[in-house]
Design an enzyme around this catalytic site. Structure first.
Site, PDB file in Angstrom:
ATOM      1  N   LEU A   1       0.788  -1.234  -0.062  1.00 13.66           N
ATOM      2  CA  LEU A   1       0.034  -0.029   0.011  1.00 13.66           C
ATOM      3  C   LEU A   1       0.763   1.209  -0.006  1.00 13.66           C
ATOM      4  O   LEU A   1       1.890   1.642   0.901  1.00 13.66           O
ATOM      5  CB  LEU A   1      -1.040  -0.105   1.167  1.00 13.66           C
TER       6      LEU A   1
ATOM      7  N   ASN B   1       0.122   5.206   0.415  1.00  7.90           N
ATOM      8  CA  ASN B   1      -0.799   6.398   0.689  1.00  7.90           C
ATOM      9  C   ASN B   1      -0.088   7.703   0.833  1.00  7.90           C
ATOM     10  O   ASN B   1       0.286   8.203  -0.280  1.00  7.90           O
ATOM     11  CB  ASN B   1      -1.823   6.167   1.842  1.00  7.90           C
ATOM     12  N   ASP B   2      -0.175   8.359   1.802  1.00 13.11           N
ATOM     13  CA  ASP B   2       0.456   9.928   1.849  1.00 13.11           C
ATOM     14  C   ASP B   2       1.781  10.101   1.013  1.00 13.11           C
ATOM     15  O   ASP B   2       2.615   9.500   1.479  1.00 13.11           O
ATOM     16  CB  ASP B   2       0.345  10.375   3.128  1.00 13.11           C
TER      17      ASP B   2
ATOM     18  N   ARG C   1      -0.612  14.179  14.684  1.00 13.73           N
ATOM     19  CA  ARG C   1       0.239  13.645  13.787  1.00 13.73           C
ATOM     20  C   ARG C   1       0.551  14.632  12.439  1.00 13.73           C
ATOM     21  O   ARG C   1      -0.070  15.643  12.546  1.00 13.73           O
ATOM     22  CB  ARG C   1      -0.182  12.219  13.259  1.00 13.73           C
ATOM     23  N   ASP C   2       1.440  14.305  11.686  1.00 16.76           N
ATOM     24  CA  ASP C   2       1.409  14.721  10.575  1.00 16.76           C
ATOM     25  C   ASP C   2       2.200  16.241  10.423  1.00 16.76           C
ATOM     26  O   ASP C   2       1.632  17.265  10.147  1.00 16.76           O
ATOM     27  CB  ASP C   2       0.213  14.851   9.636  1.00 16.76           C
TER      28      ASP C   2
ATOM     29  N   GLU D   1      -6.428  16.439   9.045  1.00 17.82           N
ATOM     30  CA  GLU D   1      -5.164  15.420   8.794  1.00 17.82           C
ATOM     31  C   GLU D   1      -4.315  16.213   7.638  1.00 17.82           C
ATOM     32  O   GLU D   1      -4.755  17.133   6.912  1.00 17.82           O
ATOM     33  CB  GLU D   1      -5.250  14.158   8.066  1.00 17.82           C
TER      34      GLU D   1
END
Length: 486
Positions: free
Chosen positions: A43, A45-46, A165-166, A224
């Site tokens: 996978l 994703n970001d 997060r992030d 997010e």
């Protein structure tokens, strides 16, 4: 997307042979992309740590190597000299220390004194399998490997939920201080951002407070991948909000968008005109990040995950999922962001295809100029003109509609299969990028974009078009090496 098995998928990747068969299976898929960044296995994703450094574009993606699951996250590294042709560099950050033993989550890059630093959220799981976040960093070594700092910069704030997060790191010339913008969630389940401050880049961090965005105190339950980008003298606050229904977006409740205004780091107030704008109106666009260290403040360069939280895709059964959007240039026009494909995309444009054949290559670019009238087009339809993805514009209502419900492979139907947007200036042009399993539709020179995953079957490579001023179709060359590099 199937749920993660903590026994099998919450483990650290150590050796190439552990995923060699997964890569072989993925690389044989009919839906592997030609010119979009995609995972070597598992996978993607970001996008993370997107930066221009030493004459090279570096980009990292959040990656679970073990299949199409949100299991143990690592960072994978790709690089390019032109933002078009990308090369796999390999696994970059491993979840191999106590503070990130349950995953390496999203973050950003910063260049200081000719060194490249990457900041991320490390997730620690204790004996009760609680998920405790900390902000951590690594430095890019001369050998291309990550040199991990021995301890986090700071840990979680107890007054908020564990959803912290992030981090985005930035430097403010006015205050002469460094700041971290971090996604957070209040204990009454409202999305927000926390702002950390320091006079030094890699030490002395403390919580300055919560970002104040007047009018958005109860907007969704999570923000997010937040970031503040400066373009043409204005600040742009970007984030992916969850828990919000928006008109024209079906049943989806996650939306990547932005607010234009001005950021005051002394008061932690973002002053704006009151409007949250959606970045992309398609089905699959999330966690956008702009490249750090650009010298041109009149524009930004954006990449995003061509996927959505909680979504499932046909390649899940092949044990891989996800890709990134094409990089896009962002500028501001009339208090809105304009998104255009980067000019370098012309470098992989191939032969021009005869439109009279009614056939589309699996990797193609379409340039369409329209008349001031209704417009109707089917892309990736059958030879008899049935099915496919519908692009329909009503001149009277000025509404453009994207509908993928008639394609053979349907997925994420519960999120809705139709997306719409009002075009205040009518429809004048479309620039469409099709890859083996994606489509990006740029309307009116970047006034609106629809990004979606599509998975055509063998008989879905035709198109129909009612009428237009001009149509040009080009093959697209391969630009992303699908090499197995770890």
């Amino acid at each position: 997307m199937r749920k993660s098995d903590k026994t099998n998928e919450y483990k650290m990747l150590n050796r190439p042979e552990e995923i060699a068969l997964l890569h072989e299976k993925a690389s044989g898929s009919a839906y592997r992309q030609t010119y979009h960044i995609q995972p070597v296995s598992g996978l993607l994703n970001d996008p993370n740590g997107f930066v221009y450094y030493k004459d090279m574009w570096h980009l990292f993606y959040q990656w679970c190597p073990w299949g199409a699951v949100h299991g143990m996250k690592h960072w994978y590294h790709v690089c390019s000299r032109d933002l078009v042709t990308w090369e796999n560099k390999g696994l970059f950050i491993r979840p191999d220390t106590y503070f990130d033993n349950m995953g390496v989550f999203s973050g950003t890059a910063f260049v200081k004194d000719d060194d490249l630093y990457l900041y991320y959220t490390g997730i620690h799981g204790d004996e009760k399998v609680q998920m405790l976040p900390s902000t951590c960093f690594v430095r890019l070594g001369e050998d291309g490997r990550a040199i991990k700092h021995s301890a986090p910069l700071y840990g979680p704030e107890p007054e908020y939920t564990e959803n912290q997060r992030d981090p985005q790191i930035l430097y403010d010339e006015n205050t002469k201080k460094y700041y971290m913008v971090v996604s957070a969630q209040t204990t009454d389940m409202k999305g927000c951002c926390l702002i950390y401050e320091s006079e030094k880049q890699n030490s002395g961090w403390h919580l300055k407070g919560r970002l104040n965005v007047p009018g958005f105190e109860a907007f969704g339950n999570m923000w997010e991948c937040p970031s503040i980008v400066h373009i043409s003298g204005q600040d742009v606050l970007m984030f992916s909000v969850q828990g919000v229904h928006m008109e024209g977006h079906g049943n989806g409740t996650s939306h990547n968008g932005y607010i234009i205004g001005s950021m005051d780091y002394d008061t932690l107030t973002f002053t704006h005109d009151g409007t949250f704008h959606v970045l992309d109106f398609g089905f699959d666009f999330y966690a956008a990040q702009c490249a750090a260290n650009l010298q041109n403040s009149s524009k930004a360069i954006l990449s995003a995950w061509m996927g959505m939280p909680g979504a499932a895709y046909p390649t899940d059964k092949e044990e891989w999922s996800g890709c990134l959007t094409l990089p896009r240039e962002l500028t501001i026009r009339h208090r809105r962001l304009i998104q255009r494909p980067i000019p370098e995309m012309l470098s992989i444009r191939g032969n021009r295809i005869n439109p009279g054949l009614g056939i589309l290559p699996a990797a193609a670019e379409l340039m369409i100029a329209t008349y001031p009238q209704d417009f109707n087009m089917r892309i990736c339809c059958r030879h008899d003109g049935t099915g496919g993805l519908l692009i329909d514009y009503n001149e009277h209502t000025q509404v453009i509609t994207i509908d993928r419900s008639e394609m053979a492979q349907r997925f994420n139907q519960e999120m809705g299969e139709v997306r719409t947007r009002v075009l205040e200036n009518g429809l004048t042009s479309l620039r469409i990028f099709i890859d083996n399993s994606s489509i990006e539709i740029f309307i009116n020179d970047g006034d609106a974009v629809f990004t979606s995953r599509i998975f055509p079957e063998a008989d879905e490579h035709s198109y129909t078009l009612n009428e237009c001023r001009s149509l040009h179709i080009y093959e697209m060359h391969t630009a992303v090496k699908d090499d197995f590099v770890l």
